[in-house]
Design a protein around this motif. Structure first.
Motif, PDB file in Angstrom:
ATOM      1  N   TRP A  75       0.815  -1.205   0.000  1.00  0.00           N
ATOM      2  CA  TRP A  75       0.000   0.000   0.000  1.00  0.00           C
ATOM      3  C   TRP A  75       0.857   1.267   0.000  1.00  0.00           C
ATOM      4  O   TRP A  75       0.428   2.319  -0.463  1.00  0.00           O
ATOM      5  N   ALA A  76       2.069   1.168   0.508  1.00  0.00           N
ATOM      6  CA  ALA A  76       2.973   2.326   0.508  1.00  0.00           C
ATOM      7  C   ALA A  76       3.281   2.768  -0.921  1.00  0.00           C
ATOM      8  O   ALA A  76       3.309   3.975  -1.213  1.00  0.00           O
ATOM      9  N   TRP A  77       3.513   1.828  -1.820  1.00  0.00           N
ATOM     10  CA  TRP A  77       3.782   2.170  -3.216  1.00  0.00           C
ATOM     11  C   TRP A  77       2.549   2.774  -3.888  1.00  0.00           C
ATOM     12  O   TRP A  77       2.661   3.717  -4.673  1.00  0.00           O
ATOM     13  N   ILE A  78       1.385   2.257  -3.574  1.00  0.00           N
ATOM     14  CA  ILE A  78       0.152   2.797  -4.152  1.00  0.00           C
ATOM     15  C   ILE A  78      -0.081   4.221  -3.652  1.00  0.00           C
ATOM     16  O   ILE A  78      -0.441   5.117  -4.416  1.00  0.00           O
ATOM     17  N   PHE A  79       0.142   4.433  -2.349  1.00  0.00           N
ATOM     18  CA  PHE A  79      -0.024   5.771  -1.774  1.00  0.00           C
ATOM     19  C   PHE A  79       0.976   6.741  -2.407  1.00  0.00           C
ATOM     20  O   PHE A  79       0.624   7.886  -2.725  1.00  0.00           O
ATOM     21  N   ALA A  80       2.212   6.293  -2.589  1.00  0.00           N
ATOM     22  CA  ALA A  80       3.236   7.148  -3.196  1.00  0.00           C
ATOM     23  C   ALA A  80       2.850   7.517  -4.631  1.00  0.00           C
ATOM     24  O   ALA A  80       3.008   8.670  -5.048  1.00  0.00           O
ATOM     25  N   PHE A  81       2.375   6.552  -5.387  1.00  0.00           N
ATOM     26  CA  PHE A  81       1.941   6.834  -6.756  1.00  0.00           C
ATOM     27  C   PHE A  81       0.731   7.775  -6.751  1.00  0.00           C
ATOM     28  O   PHE A  81       0.616   8.664  -7.604  1.00  0.00           O
ATOM     29  N   ALA A  82      -0.151   7.611  -5.785  1.00  0.00           N
ATOM     30  CA  ALA A  82      -1.329   8.469  -5.684  1.00  0.00           C
ATOM     31  C   ALA A  82      -0.931   9.931  -5.447  1.00  0.00           C
ATOM     32  O   ALA A  82      -1.657  10.843  -5.843  1.00  0.00           O
ATOM     33  N   GLN A  83       0.229  10.154  -4.846  1.00  0.00           N
ATOM     34  CA  GLN A  83       0.677  11.532  -4.643  1.00  0.00           C
ATOM     35  C   GLN A  83       0.995  12.219  -5.970  1.00  0.00           C
ATOM     36  O   GLN A  83       0.745  13.413  -6.122  1.00  0.00           O
ATOM     37  N   PHE A  84       1.526  11.464  -6.916  1.00  0.00           N
ATOM     38  CA  PHE A  84       1.755  12.043  -8.247  1.00  0.00           C
ATOM     39  C   PHE A  84       0.425  12.413  -8.900  1.00  0.00           C
ATOM     40  O   PHE A  84       0.277  13.496  -9.464  1.00  0.00           O
ATOM     41  N   ILE A  85      -0.528  11.511  -8.818  1.00  0.00           N
ATOM     42  CA  ILE A  85      -1.848  11.756  -9.404  1.00  0.00           C
ATOM     43  C   ILE A  85      -2.505  12.962  -8.731  1.00  0.00           C
ATOM     44  O   ILE A  85      -3.097  13.815  -9.395  1.00  0.00           O
ATOM     45  N   MET A  86      -2.395  13.038  -7.405  1.00  0.00           N
ATOM     46  CA  MET A  86      -2.966  14.152  -6.663  1.00  0.00           C
ATOM     47  C   MET A  86      -2.327  15.474  -7.093  1.00  0.00           C
ATOM     48  O   MET A  86      -3.028  16.466  -7.313  1.00  0.00           O
ATOM     49  N   THR A  87      -1.020  15.503  -7.249  1.00  0.00           N
ATOM     50  CA  THR A  87      -0.328  16.722  -7.656  1.00  0.00           C
ATOM     51  C   THR A  87      -0.764  17.162  -9.047  1.00  0.00           C
ATOM     52  O   THR A  87      -1.051  18.345  -9.278  1.00  0.00           O
ATOM     53  N   TRP A  88      -0.812  16.239  -9.985  1.00  0.00           N
ATOM     54  CA  TRP A  88      -1.251  16.579 -11.341  1.00  0.00           C
ATOM     55  C   TRP A  88      -2.698  17.082 -11.329  1.00  0.00           C
ATOM     56  O   TRP A  88      -3.029  18.044 -12.015  1.00  0.00           O
ATOM     57  N   THR A  89      -3.545  16.426 -10.556  1.00  0.00           N
ATOM     58  CA  THR A  89      -4.952  16.820 -10.484  1.00  0.00           C
ATOM     59  C   THR A  89      -5.093  18.234  -9.927  1.00  0.00           C
ATOM     60  O   THR A  89      -5.851  19.050 -10.471  1.00  0.00           O
ATOM     61  N   LEU A  90      -4.358  18.533  -8.858  1.00  0.00           N
ATOM     62  CA  LEU A  90      -4.430  19.875  -8.279  1.00  0.00           C
ATOM     63  C   LEU A  90      -3.905  20.927  -9.258  1.00  0.00           C
ATOM     64  O   LEU A  90      -4.457  22.027  -9.342  1.00  0.00           O
ATOM     65  N   CYS A  91      -2.871  20.603 -10.003  1.00  0.00           N
ATOM     66  CA  CYS A  91      -2.344  21.542 -11.006  1.00  0.00           C
ATOM     67  C   CYS A  91      -3.365  21.800 -12.105  1.00  0.00           C
ATOM     68  O   CYS A  91      -3.559  22.945 -12.526  1.00  0.00           O
ATOM     69  N   ILE A  92      -4.030  20.761 -12.550  1.00  0.00           N
ATOM     70  CA  ILE A  92      -5.059  20.908 -13.586  1.00  0.00           C
ATOM     71  C   ILE A  92      -6.223  21.732 -13.055  1.00  0.00           C
ATOM     72  O   ILE A  92      -6.723  22.641 -13.743  1.00  0.00           O
ATOM     73  N   LEU A  93      -6.657  21.439 -11.829  1.00  0.00           N
ATOM     74  CA  LEU A  93      -7.755  22.204 -11.231  1.00  0.00           C
ATOM     75  C   LEU A  93      -7.399  23.680 -11.115  1.00  0.00           C
ATOM     76  O   LEU A  93      -8.213  24.555 -11.440  1.00  0.00           O
ATOM     77  N   TYR A  94      -6.191  23.971 -10.663  1.00  0.00           N
ATOM     78  CA  TYR A  94      -5.787  25.371 -10.520  1.00  0.00           C
ATOM     79  C   TYR A  94      -5.688  26.053 -11.888  1.00  0.00           C
ATOM     80  O   TYR A  94      -6.105  27.201 -12.043  1.00  0.00           O
TER      81      TYR A  94
END
Length: 112
Positions: free
Chosen positions: A73-92
């Motif tokens: 789950w640590a690897w999935i959470f780490a990968f999710a941080q990339f997705i979260m960052t890209w999503t926040l950049c797109i939203l902004y």
């Protein structure tokens, strides 16, 4: 490169601009309110999400369990941080268009 004439004109325009009036205008206050209402919650979410991974991996074994195959789950959470960052950049980026419209109103109002 800007010529001396254009620099002089920009200096003249900025010297004659009443920034106190701009800051007190309804459009400027609306811009600040909308940006704050958008940026503060997303920043808090980002910080909590970002620091959850190192805290959980340092002080607990929650993320050490296998999610599937050899991936924890640590690897999935780490990968999710990339997705979260890209999503926040797109939203902004999308939200910035509405901020730009308010800035245009502020500039028009300031020019009279």
């Amino acid at each position: 490169m800007a010529s001396n004439d254009s620099i002089a004109k920009e200096t003249e325009v900025s010297a004659s601009t009443d920034y106190t009036k701009i800051v007190q205008s309804q459009f400027f206050q609306e811009l600040l309110r909308k940006k704050r209402n958008f940026i503060v919650p997303l920043s808090i979410f980002f910080m909590v999400f970002y620091f959850t991974l190192p805290i959980l991996t340092s002080y607990s074994k929650v993320l050490n369990s296998i999610a599937f195959g050899a991936i924890s789950w640590a690897w999935i959470f780490a990968f999710a941080q990339f997705i979260m960052t890209w999503t926040l950049c797109i939203l902004y980026s999308r939200k910035a268009a509405t901020f730009d419209q308010l800035v245009e109103k502020i500039v028009k109002e300031a020019k009279g």
